[in-house]
Design a protein around this motif. Structure first.
Motif, PDB file in Angstrom:
ATOM      1  N   VAL A  21     -55.239  -4.421   4.028  1.00  0.00           N
ATOM      2  CA  VAL A  21     -55.251  -5.699   3.309  1.00  0.00           C
ATOM      3  C   VAL A  21     -56.681  -6.077   2.937  1.00  0.00           C
ATOM      4  O   VAL A  21     -56.946  -6.522   1.804  1.00  0.00           O
ATOM      5  CB  VAL A  21     -54.602  -6.809   4.162  1.00  0.00           C
ATOM      6  N   ALA A  22     -57.602  -5.887   3.842  1.00  0.00           N
ATOM      7  CA  ALA A  22     -59.013  -6.199   3.565  1.00  0.00           C
ATOM      8  C   ALA A  22     -59.572  -5.304   2.465  1.00  0.00           C
ATOM      9  O   ALA A  22     -60.321  -5.764   1.593  1.00  0.00           O
ATOM     10  CB  ALA A  22     -59.837  -6.049   4.843  1.00  0.00           C
ATOM     11  N   ASP A  23     -59.199  -4.025   2.473  1.00  0.00           N
ATOM     12  CA  ASP A  23     -59.672  -3.098   1.442  1.00  0.00           C
ATOM     13  C   ASP A  23     -59.172  -3.496   0.055  1.00  0.00           C
ATOM     14  O   ASP A  23     -59.812  -3.183  -0.953  1.00  0.00           O
ATOM     15  CB  ASP A  23     -59.213  -1.677   1.755  1.00  0.00           C
ATOM     16  N   MET A  24     -58.046  -4.183   0.013  1.00  0.00           N
ATOM     17  CA  MET A  24     -57.480  -4.585  -1.273  1.00  0.00           C
ATOM     18  C   MET A  24     -58.315  -5.659  -1.970  1.00  0.00           C
ATOM     19  O   MET A  24     -58.079  -5.966  -3.139  1.00  0.00           O
ATOM     20  CB  MET A  24     -56.052  -5.074  -1.090  1.00  0.00           C
ATOM     21  N   ALA A  25     -59.302  -6.200  -1.283  1.00  0.00           N
ATOM     22  CA  ALA A  25     -60.202  -7.163  -1.928  1.00  0.00           C
ATOM     23  C   ALA A  25     -60.908  -6.528  -3.113  1.00  0.00           C
ATOM     24  O   ALA A  25     -61.280  -7.209  -4.081  1.00  0.00           O
ATOM     25  CB  ALA A  25     -61.221  -7.694  -0.916  1.00  0.00           C
ATOM     26  N   ASN A  26     -61.093  -5.223  -3.051  1.00  0.00           N
ATOM     27  CA  ASN A  26     -61.808  -4.507  -4.106  1.00  0.00           C
ATOM     28  C   ASN A  26     -60.901  -3.579  -4.908  1.00  0.00           C
ATOM     29  O   ASN A  26     -61.372  -2.637  -5.555  1.00  0.00           O
ATOM     30  CB  ASN A  26     -62.953  -3.688  -3.495  1.00  0.00           C
ATOM     31  N   ALA A  27     -59.594  -3.823  -4.863  1.00  0.00           N
ATOM     32  CA  ALA A  27     -58.640  -2.988  -5.596  1.00  0.00           C
ATOM     33  C   ALA A  27     -57.603  -3.867  -6.283  1.00  0.00           C
ATOM     34  O   ALA A  27     -57.439  -5.048  -5.954  1.00  0.00           O
ATOM     35  CB  ALA A  27     -57.959  -1.999  -4.655  1.00  0.00           C
ATOM     36  N   ASN A  28     -56.908  -3.282  -7.243  1.00  0.00           N
ATOM     37  CA  ASN A  28     -55.886  -4.007  -7.996  1.00  0.00           C
ATOM     38  C   ASN A  28     -54.470  -3.637  -7.586  1.00  0.00           C
ATOM     39  O   ASN A  28     -53.573  -4.484  -7.594  1.00  0.00           O
ATOM     40  CB  ASN A  28     -56.046  -3.728  -9.496  1.00  0.00           C
ATOM     41  N   VAL A  29     -54.262  -2.365  -7.267  1.00  0.00           N
ATOM     42  CA  VAL A  29     -52.915  -1.849  -7.013  1.00  0.00           C
ATOM     43  C   VAL A  29     -52.906  -1.069  -5.705  1.00  0.00           C
ATOM     44  O   VAL A  29     -53.825  -0.291  -5.427  1.00  0.00           O
ATOM     45  CB  VAL A  29     -52.446  -0.927  -8.157  1.00  0.00           C
ATOM     46  N   LEU A  30     -51.863  -1.293  -4.920  1.00  0.00           N
ATOM     47  CA  LEU A  30     -51.663  -0.533  -3.691  1.00  0.00           C
ATOM     48  C   LEU A  30     -50.315   0.167  -3.775  1.00  0.00           C
ATOM     49  O   LEU A  30     -49.270  -0.476  -3.861  1.00  0.00           O
ATOM     50  CB  LEU A  30     -51.690  -1.454  -2.467  1.00  0.00           C
ATOM     51  N   PHE A  31     -50.343   1.491  -3.782  1.00  0.00           N
ATOM     52  CA  PHE A  31     -49.118   2.284  -3.756  1.00  0.00           C
ATOM     53  C   PHE A  31     -48.676   2.471  -2.312  1.00  0.00           C
ATOM     54  O   PHE A  31     -49.462   2.896  -1.470  1.00  0.00           O
ATOM     55  CB  PHE A  31     -49.357   3.666  -4.362  1.00  0.00           C
ATOM     56  N   PHE A  32     -47.411   2.173  -2.044  1.00  0.00           N
ATOM     57  CA  PHE A  32     -46.823   2.511  -0.753  1.00  0.00           C
ATOM     58  C   PHE A  32     -45.807   3.615  -1.015  1.00  0.00           C
ATOM     59  O   PHE A  32     -44.708   3.361  -1.490  1.00  0.00           O
ATOM     60  CB  PHE A  32     -46.152   1.299  -0.105  1.00  0.00           C
ATOM     61  N   GLY A  33     -46.205   4.845  -0.712  1.00  0.00           N
ATOM     62  CA  GLY A  33     -45.324   5.987  -0.893  1.00  0.00           C
ATOM     63  C   GLY A  33     -44.485   6.186   0.350  1.00  0.00           C
ATOM     64  O   GLY A  33     -45.017   6.552   1.403  1.00  0.00           O
ATOM     65  N   GLU A  34     -43.196   5.980   0.237  1.00  0.00           N
ATOM     66  CA  GLU A  34     -42.306   5.975   1.383  1.00  0.00           C
ATOM     67  C   GLU A  34     -41.376   7.182   1.408  1.00  0.00           C
ATOM     68  O   GLU A  34     -41.226   7.904   0.417  1.00  0.00           O
ATOM     69  CB  GLU A  34     -41.442   4.717   1.356  1.00  0.00           C
ATOM     70  N   GLU A  35     -40.727   7.364   2.561  1.00  0.00           N
ATOM     71  CA  GLU A  35     -39.508   8.156   2.635  1.00  0.00           C
ATOM     72  C   GLU A  35     -38.369   7.142   2.606  1.00  0.00           C
ATOM     73  O   GLU A  35     -38.361   6.177   3.371  1.00  0.00           O
ATOM     74  CB  GLU A  35     -39.471   8.979   3.925  1.00  0.00           C
ATOM     75  N   HIS A  36     -37.411   7.333   1.736  1.00  0.00           N
ATOM     76  CA  HIS A  36     -36.411   6.296   1.487  1.00  0.00           C
ATOM     77  C   HIS A  36     -35.549   5.966   2.700  1.00  0.00           C
ATOM     78  O   HIS A  36     -34.961   4.880   2.764  1.00  0.00           O
ATOM     79  CB  HIS A  36     -35.517   6.703   0.321  1.00  0.00           C
ATOM     80  N   ASN A  37     -35.468   6.878   3.672  1.00  0.00           N
ATOM     81  CA  ASN A  37     -34.602   6.632   4.835  1.00  0.00           C
ATOM     82  C   ASN A  37     -35.389   6.366   6.116  1.00  0.00           C
ATOM     83  O   ASN A  37     -34.851   6.491   7.212  1.00  0.00           O
ATOM     84  CB  ASN A  37     -33.656   7.817   5.049  1.00  0.00           C
ATOM     85  N   ASP A  38     -36.646   5.991   5.967  1.00  0.00           N
ATOM     86  CA  ASP A  38     -37.496   5.755   7.134  1.00  0.00           C
ATOM     87  C   ASP A  38     -37.526   4.264   7.462  1.00  0.00           C
ATOM     88  O   ASP A  38     -38.193   3.476   6.800  1.00  0.00           O
ATOM     89  CB  ASP A  38     -38.910   6.260   6.852  1.00  0.00           C
ATOM     90  N   SER A  39     -36.815   3.861   8.497  1.00  0.00           N
ATOM     91  CA  SER A  39     -36.705   2.444   8.846  1.00  0.00           C
ATOM     92  C   SER A  39     -38.050   1.836   9.219  1.00  0.00           C
ATOM     93  O   SER A  39     -38.327   0.678   8.878  1.00  0.00           O
ATOM     94  CB  SER A  39     -35.721   2.267  10.011  1.00  0.00           C
TER      95      SER A  39
END
Length: 290
Positions: free
Chosen positions: A42-60
Protein backbone atom coordinates in the motif's frame (compact mmCIF):
# COMPACT_ATOMS: atom_id res chain seq x y z
CA UNK A 1 -32.94 -25.38 0.14
CA UNK A 2 -32.21 -22.55 -2.29
CA UNK A 3 -32.51 -20.02 0.53
CA UNK A 4 -29.96 -21.95 2.60
CA UNK A 5 -27.59 -22.08 -0.35
CA UNK A 6 -27.95 -18.33 -0.93
CA UNK A 7 -27.20 -17.62 2.74
CA UNK A 8 -24.14 -19.88 2.58
CA UNK A 9 -22.82 -18.04 -0.46
CA UNK A 10 -23.07 -14.76 1.43
CA UNK A 11 -21.71 -15.92 4.79
CA UNK A 12 -18.78 -18.13 3.79
CA UNK A 13 -16.53 -15.43 2.29
CA UNK A 14 -16.97 -13.22 5.36
CA UNK A 15 -16.34 -16.21 7.62
CA UNK A 16 -13.06 -16.75 5.79
CA UNK A 17 -12.07 -13.14 6.36
CA UNK A 18 -12.73 -13.44 10.10
CA UNK A 19 -10.10 -16.14 10.54
CA UNK A 20 -6.48 -15.45 11.45
CA UNK A 21 -4.78 -16.33 8.18
CA UNK A 22 -1.52 -14.52 8.85
CA UNK A 23 0.39 -17.79 9.14
CA UNK A 24 -0.94 -19.07 5.84
CA UNK A 25 0.57 -16.61 3.38
CA UNK A 26 3.96 -15.00 2.77
CA UNK A 27 4.60 -11.81 0.79
CA UNK A 28 8.00 -11.35 -0.82
CA UNK A 29 9.31 -8.09 -2.23
CA UNK A 30 11.43 -9.12 -5.21
CA UNK A 31 13.42 -5.88 -5.40
CA UNK A 32 14.12 -5.63 -1.67
CA UNK A 33 14.56 -9.40 -1.38
CA UNK A 34 12.68 -9.69 1.88
CA UNK A 35 9.34 -10.64 3.40
CA UNK A 36 6.96 -7.70 3.65
CA UNK A 37 3.35 -6.96 4.61
CA UNK A 38 0.31 -5.76 2.68
CA UNK A 39 0.88 -2.36 4.28
CA UNK A 40 4.25 -2.15 2.53
CA UNK A 41 2.56 -2.69 -0.84
CA UNK A 42 0.00 0.00 0.00
CA UNK A 43 2.83 2.40 0.83
CA UNK A 44 4.60 1.61 -2.46
CA UNK A 45 1.43 2.58 -4.30
CA UNK A 46 2.09 6.20 -3.35
CA UNK A 47 4.38 6.29 -6.38
CA UNK A 48 2.31 4.09 -8.72
CA UNK A 49 -0.99 4.28 -10.57
CA UNK A 50 -2.01 0.65 -11.06
CA UNK A 51 -1.60 -2.46 -8.94
CA UNK A 52 -2.14 -5.82 -10.62
CA UNK A 53 -3.24 -8.65 -8.35
CA UNK A 54 -2.59 -11.82 -10.31
CA UNK A 55 -4.56 -14.58 -8.62
CA UNK A 56 -5.37 -18.24 -8.87
CA UNK A 57 -9.14 -18.24 -9.26
CA UNK A 58 -9.71 -21.02 -6.69
CA UNK A 59 -7.34 -19.78 -3.99
CA UNK A 60 -9.42 -18.74 -0.97
CA UNK A 61 -6.50 -17.10 0.81
CA UNK A 62 -5.74 -15.12 -2.33
CA UNK A 63 -9.32 -13.85 -2.37
CA UNK A 64 -9.05 -12.90 1.30
CA UNK A 65 -5.88 -10.94 0.54
CA UNK A 66 -7.52 -9.15 -2.39
CA UNK A 67 -10.34 -7.68 -0.35
CA UNK A 68 -8.01 -6.91 2.56
CA UNK A 69 -5.64 -5.07 0.24
CA UNK A 70 -8.56 -3.27 -1.40
CA UNK A 71 -9.76 -1.99 1.97
CA UNK A 72 -6.25 -0.90 2.95
CA UNK A 73 -5.86 1.02 -0.30
CA UNK A 74 -9.18 2.77 0.30
CA UNK A 75 -8.15 3.70 3.82
CA UNK A 76 -4.75 4.99 2.72
CA UNK A 77 -5.85 6.96 -0.33
CA UNK A 78 -9.18 8.34 0.82
CA UNK A 79 -11.28 6.22 -1.49
CA UNK A 80 -9.49 7.74 -4.48
CA UNK A 81 -9.24 4.31 -6.00
CA UNK A 82 -11.03 2.21 -8.57
CA UNK A 83 -11.44 -1.53 -8.97
CA UNK A 84 -11.09 -3.16 -12.39
CA UNK A 85 -11.96 -6.83 -12.74
CA UNK A 86 -11.37 -9.59 -15.25
CA UNK A 87 -14.49 -11.26 -13.82
CA UNK A 88 -16.97 -8.90 -15.48
CA UNK A 89 -17.34 -7.87 -19.10
CA UNK A 90 -17.31 -4.40 -20.58
CA UNK A 91 -20.83 -4.70 -22.00
CA UNK A 92 -22.40 -5.19 -18.55
CA UNK A 93 -21.01 -1.94 -17.12
CA UNK A 94 -24.49 -0.37 -16.92
CA UNK A 95 -25.66 -3.30 -14.80
CA UNK A 96 -22.66 -2.94 -12.48
CA UNK A 97 -23.32 0.78 -12.12
CA UNK A 98 -27.01 0.20 -11.40
CA UNK A 99 -26.21 -2.27 -8.65
CA UNK A 100 -23.57 -0.05 -7.03
CA UNK A 101 -26.11 2.78 -7.03
CA UNK A 102 -28.62 0.56 -5.22
CA UNK A 103 -31.09 0.63 -8.09
CA UNK A 104 -31.36 -3.12 -8.74
CA UNK A 105 -31.31 -6.23 -6.57
CA UNK A 106 -28.29 -8.42 -6.08
CA UNK A 107 -30.18 -11.30 -7.67
CA UNK A 108 -30.69 -9.30 -10.86
CA UNK A 109 -27.13 -8.04 -10.73
CA UNK A 110 -25.65 -11.54 -10.52
CA UNK A 111 -27.84 -12.80 -13.34
CA UNK A 112 -27.70 -9.87 -15.73
CA UNK A 113 -24.04 -9.01 -15.15
CA UNK A 114 -23.24 -12.67 -15.88
CA UNK A 115 -21.25 -13.05 -12.67
CA UNK A 116 -18.79 -15.94 -12.51
CA UNK A 117 -19.88 -19.14 -10.80
CA UNK A 118 -17.51 -18.35 -7.92
CA UNK A 119 -18.81 -14.80 -7.52
CA UNK A 120 -18.91 -15.40 -3.75
CA UNK A 121 -15.11 -14.98 -3.85
CA UNK A 122 -15.35 -11.49 -5.38
CA UNK A 123 -18.54 -10.38 -3.67
CA UNK A 124 -16.74 -8.88 -0.63
CA UNK A 125 -14.85 -6.48 -2.90
CA UNK A 126 -17.97 -5.45 -4.80
CA UNK A 127 -19.96 -4.96 -1.59
CA UNK A 128 -17.17 -2.89 -0.04
CA UNK A 129 -17.04 -0.75 -3.18
CA UNK A 130 -20.81 -0.32 -3.04
CA UNK A 131 -20.65 0.79 0.59
CA UNK A 132 -17.83 3.27 -0.03
CA UNK A 133 -18.96 4.64 -3.38
CA UNK A 134 -15.97 3.20 -5.24
CA UNK A 135 -16.28 2.55 -8.96
CA UNK A 136 -16.05 -1.05 -10.19
CA UNK A 137 -15.16 -1.58 -13.83
CA UNK A 138 -15.88 -4.70 -15.84
CA UNK A 139 -12.67 -5.08 -17.78
CA UNK A 140 -12.91 -8.17 -19.95
CA UNK A 141 -14.43 -8.87 -23.36
CA UNK A 142 -17.74 -10.72 -23.59
CA UNK A 143 -17.55 -14.39 -24.51
CA UNK A 144 -19.32 -13.85 -27.83
CA UNK A 145 -16.47 -11.65 -29.02
CA UNK A 146 -13.79 -13.99 -27.68
CA UNK A 147 -15.43 -16.93 -29.43
CA UNK A 148 -15.52 -14.97 -32.68
CA UNK A 149 -11.79 -14.27 -32.43
CA UNK A 150 -11.02 -17.91 -31.65
CA UNK A 151 -12.97 -18.96 -34.73
CA UNK A 152 -11.97 -16.25 -37.20
CA UNK A 153 -8.94 -14.44 -35.80
CA UNK A 154 -8.55 -10.85 -34.62
CA UNK A 155 -9.53 -9.42 -37.99
CA UNK A 156 -13.17 -10.31 -37.32
CA UNK A 157 -13.38 -7.45 -34.81
CA UNK A 158 -13.17 -4.86 -37.57
CA UNK A 159 -16.36 -6.28 -39.10
CA UNK A 160 -18.49 -5.85 -35.99
CA UNK A 161 -21.26 -3.19 -35.92
CA UNK A 162 -20.29 0.21 -34.56
CA UNK A 163 -22.48 -0.28 -31.46
CA UNK A 164 -20.52 -3.42 -30.61
CA UNK A 165 -17.15 -1.76 -31.00
CA UNK A 166 -17.84 0.59 -28.09
CA UNK A 167 -17.20 -2.38 -25.78
CA UNK A 168 -13.91 -3.35 -27.40
CA UNK A 169 -10.38 -1.94 -27.52
CA UNK A 170 -9.33 -0.16 -30.69
CA UNK A 171 -6.69 -1.94 -32.74
CA UNK A 172 -6.53 -5.10 -30.63
CA UNK A 173 -3.55 -6.64 -32.33
CA UNK A 174 -1.12 -9.39 -31.44
CA UNK A 175 2.00 -7.51 -30.39
CA UNK A 176 3.06 -9.91 -27.67
CA UNK A 177 4.95 -12.72 -29.33
CA UNK A 178 8.18 -14.03 -27.85
CA UNK A 179 8.13 -15.06 -24.20
CA UNK A 180 4.36 -14.67 -23.74
CA UNK A 181 3.63 -16.74 -26.83
CA UNK A 182 5.99 -19.49 -25.73
CA UNK A 183 4.40 -19.61 -22.28
CA UNK A 184 0.94 -19.83 -23.78
CA UNK A 185 1.82 -22.50 -26.31
CA UNK A 186 3.47 -24.43 -23.50
CA UNK A 187 0.10 -24.56 -21.75
CA UNK A 188 -1.64 -25.76 -24.92
CA UNK A 189 1.01 -28.36 -25.64
CA UNK A 190 1.95 -27.39 -29.18
CA UNK A 191 1.92 -24.95 -32.09
CA UNK A 192 -0.45 -24.73 -35.05
CA UNK A 193 -3.03 -22.45 -36.62
CA UNK A 194 -5.64 -23.44 -34.04
CA UNK A 195 -3.26 -22.61 -31.24
CA UNK A 196 -2.44 -19.26 -32.85
CA UNK A 197 -6.10 -18.25 -32.97
CA UNK A 198 -6.55 -19.22 -29.33
CA UNK A 199 -3.44 -17.18 -28.57
CA UNK A 200 -4.99 -14.23 -30.40
CA UNK A 201 -8.02 -14.61 -28.15
CA UNK A 202 -5.71 -14.44 -25.14
CA UNK A 203 -4.22 -11.24 -26.54
CA UNK A 204 -7.72 -9.92 -27.12
CA UNK A 205 -8.59 -10.50 -23.45
CA UNK A 206 -5.37 -8.80 -22.40
CA UNK A 207 -5.94 -5.86 -24.71
CA UNK A 208 -9.53 -5.39 -23.51
CA UNK A 209 -8.53 -5.39 -19.85
CA UNK A 210 -5.60 -3.05 -20.50
CA UNK A 211 -7.82 -0.69 -22.49
CA UNK A 212 -10.41 -0.71 -19.69
CA UNK A 213 -7.74 0.22 -17.14
CA UNK A 214 -6.29 2.93 -19.39
CA UNK A 215 -9.72 4.42 -20.11
CA UNK A 216 -10.60 4.58 -16.42
CA UNK A 217 -7.20 6.07 -15.56
CA UNK A 218 -7.59 8.78 -18.21
CA UNK A 219 -10.96 9.79 -16.78
CA UNK A 220 -9.75 9.58 -13.16
CA UNK A 221 -6.21 10.90 -13.10
CA UNK A 222 -6.12 11.23 -9.31
CA UNK A 223 -7.16 7.65 -8.58
CA UNK A 224 -5.20 4.49 -7.87
CA UNK A 225 -6.44 1.36 -9.63
CA UNK A 226 -6.53 -2.20 -8.32
CA UNK A 227 -6.77 -4.66 -11.21
CA UNK A 228 -7.67 -8.27 -10.36
CA UNK A 229 -7.04 -10.99 -12.92
CA UNK A 230 -5.77 -14.51 -13.31
CA UNK A 231 -2.05 -14.39 -12.77
CA UNK A 232 -1.15 -15.66 -16.25
CA UNK A 233 -2.43 -12.33 -17.55
CA UNK A 234 0.18 -10.34 -15.62
CA UNK A 235 2.99 -12.67 -14.51
CA UNK A 236 6.45 -11.57 -15.68
CA UNK A 237 4.82 -8.22 -16.57
CA UNK A 238 3.50 -9.76 -19.77
CA UNK A 239 -0.06 -10.05 -21.08
CA UNK A 240 -2.39 -7.37 -19.75
CA UNK A 241 0.49 -5.61 -18.00
CA UNK A 242 2.42 -5.30 -21.26
CA UNK A 243 -0.68 -4.27 -23.19
CA UNK A 244 -1.31 -1.50 -20.66
CA UNK A 245 2.10 -0.06 -21.51
CA UNK A 246 0.92 0.15 -25.11
CA UNK A 247 -2.34 1.94 -24.28
CA UNK A 248 -1.02 4.14 -21.46
CA UNK A 249 2.79 4.19 -21.45
CA UNK A 250 2.99 6.88 -18.77
CA UNK A 251 1.11 4.89 -16.13
CA UNK A 252 3.30 3.29 -13.49
CA UNK A 253 2.21 -0.22 -12.59
CA UNK A 254 3.18 -2.72 -9.92
CA UNK A 255 2.21 -6.37 -10.00
CA UNK A 256 1.57 -9.18 -7.58
CA UNK A 257 1.74 -12.85 -8.44
CA UNK A 258 -0.23 -14.82 -5.87
CA UNK A 259 -0.56 -18.60 -5.80
CA UNK A 260 -0.56 -21.72 -3.69
CA UNK A 261 2.79 -23.48 -3.54
CA UNK A 262 4.06 -26.79 -2.20
CA UNK A 263 7.26 -25.10 -1.02
CA UNK A 264 5.27 -22.71 1.17
CA UNK A 265 7.06 -23.82 4.35
CA UNK A 266 10.53 -23.12 2.96
CA UNK A 267 10.22 -21.12 -0.27
CA UNK A 268 12.94 -20.82 -2.86
CA UNK A 269 12.27 -17.17 -3.66
CA UNK A 270 14.97 -17.09 -6.31
CA UNK A 271 12.90 -19.22 -8.68
CA UNK A 272 9.97 -16.79 -8.43
CA UNK A 273 11.91 -13.56 -8.89
CA UNK A 274 10.81 -12.97 -12.50
CA UNK A 275 7.08 -13.17 -11.79
CA UNK A 276 6.57 -9.61 -10.61
CA UNK A 277 7.28 -6.92 -8.06
CA UNK A 278 5.76 -9.01 -5.28
CA UNK A 279 5.21 -12.74 -4.92
CA UNK A 280 2.58 -14.04 -2.52
CA UNK A 281 2.70 -17.71 -1.60
CA UNK A 282 -0.34 -19.24 0.08
CA UNK A 283 -0.53 -22.38 2.15
CA UNK A 284 -1.83 -25.28 -0.01
CA UNK A 285 -3.19 -27.03 3.08
CA UNK A 286 -5.95 -24.46 3.43
CA UNK A 287 -6.36 -23.53 -0.21
CA UNK A 288 -9.94 -24.74 -0.59
CA UNK A 289 -11.20 -24.98 2.98
CA UNK A 290 -13.66 -22.09 2.85
Amino acid sequence: MRRLLFIALIILPFFAQSQDLSQHYKIYDVKKQKIISLDDIVADMANANVLFFGEEHNDSIGHYLEVTLFKKLAAAYGNKIGLTLEMFHTDVQPVINEYLAGMITEKNFIKEARAWNNYKDYRPMVEFAKTKGIEVIGGNAAARYSNAVTKNGLEVLAKLPANSKQFLPPNAIDTLTGRYYEKFIGLLGGHGMGAMKVYQTQNFWDATMAWSIAKFAKANKDKKILQVNGRFHSDEKLGTYAQLKRYAPKLKALNISSFSSDDFTNPNWEKYKDLGDYVILTDPKVKKTF
